[in-house]
Design an enzyme around this catalytic site. Structure first.
Site, PDB file in Angstrom:
ATOM      1  CB  CYS A  86      -0.992  -0.048   1.162  1.00 13.08           C
ATOM      2  SG  CYS A  86      -2.396   1.037   0.845  1.00 13.08           S
ATOM      3  CG  HIS A 176      -3.231  -3.044   3.924  1.00  7.29           C
ATOM      4  ND1 HIS A 176      -2.265  -2.421   4.681  1.00  7.29           N
ATOM      5  CD2 HIS A 176      -3.867  -2.067   3.248  1.00  7.29           C
ATOM      6  CE1 HIS A 176      -2.316  -1.114   4.483  1.00  7.29           C
ATOM      7  NE2 HIS A 176      -3.282  -0.863   3.622  1.00  7.29           N
ATOM      8  CD  GLU A 178      -0.524  -5.330   6.185  1.00  3.40           C
ATOM      9  OE1 GLU A 178      -0.371  -5.836   5.047  1.00  3.40           O
ATOM     10  OE2 GLU A 178      -0.900  -4.162   6.363  1.00  3.40           O
TER      11      GLU A 178
END
Ligand code: GLN
Length: 200
Positions: A86, A176, A178
């Protein structure tokens, strides 16, 4: 051998990236120590690196002010893996289309910040990713798109626009990875990329 991973920790989902790196390492049979990076001198110790999201203008300013920016470039130059997500993608790009971002230029793309507009500001979508068998649950938060694709491999598109690419040792995504328990993108970036010192 225990690997040393660094998560750039000037902003963003640091703990989530650290956890995803640990899961991906475990899945690939590696031991890993994760360090948080807020100052210069640590990146050169790292075998792999994550550059999280946040606000690209702020991240860019701090990376240059702290002297971390040239260390990240040297890391990529040495073919050590980097995952940029990002705002991390925006900072890592060749052209952020924003004068307030001093790009690292380690991913040969131009990006458009906040490209999905207000209504689709944040959303989750199952994405087909080159190299992954099942779709990946991709979380987009005020995400950029890659609108100028240079000499890179496009790993995923959304609405016909590139949202994940690989440029040698660097994997970069608009979304994202994660933020879900699924650590396949971290695995792909760090342990399954033949262009890097860890797999090549
Ligand atoms: N909108 C942010 C930027 O342009 C990126 C958002 C994010 O990292 N989730 O810097």
């Amino acid at each position: 051998m225990t690997l040393t991973a660094g998560v750039v920790a000037v902003q963003g989902d640091v703990a989530e990236h650290a956890a995803a790196i640990e899961r991906a390492a475990d899945e690939h049979g590696h031991e890993v120590d994760v360090l948080e990076i807020r100052e210069s001198g640590i990146v050169p110790e790292c075998d792999l690196l994550a550059l999280p999201g946040g606000e690209s203008t702020t991240i860019s300013r701090l990376l240059h002010r702290e002297g971390i920016a040239p260390e990240i470039c040297a890391h990529v130059e040495a073919r050590k893996p980097l995952l940029a997500t990002c705002a991390g993608l925006i900072v890592a790009s060749r052209d952020a289309n924003d004068d307030r971002v001093d790009e690292l230029g380690v991913v040969d793309v131009g990006v458009e910040r906040n490209a999905f507009g207000r209504q689709k500001d944040s959303f989750e979508a199952p994405l087909s990713i080159a190299g992954l068998e099942e779709p990946f649950p991709a979380v987009f938060i005020r995400a950029p798109v890659i609108d100028d694709v240079g000499d890179v491999s496009v790993l995923a598109t959304w609405d016909d626009r590139a949202v994940a690419v690989r440029d040698g040792p660097v994997v970069a995504s608009s979304f994202h990875p994660e933020l879900t328990p699924d650590s396949r993108i971290h695995g792909l970036a760090f342990f399954e990329n033949e262009e890097t010192t860890l797999s090549g």
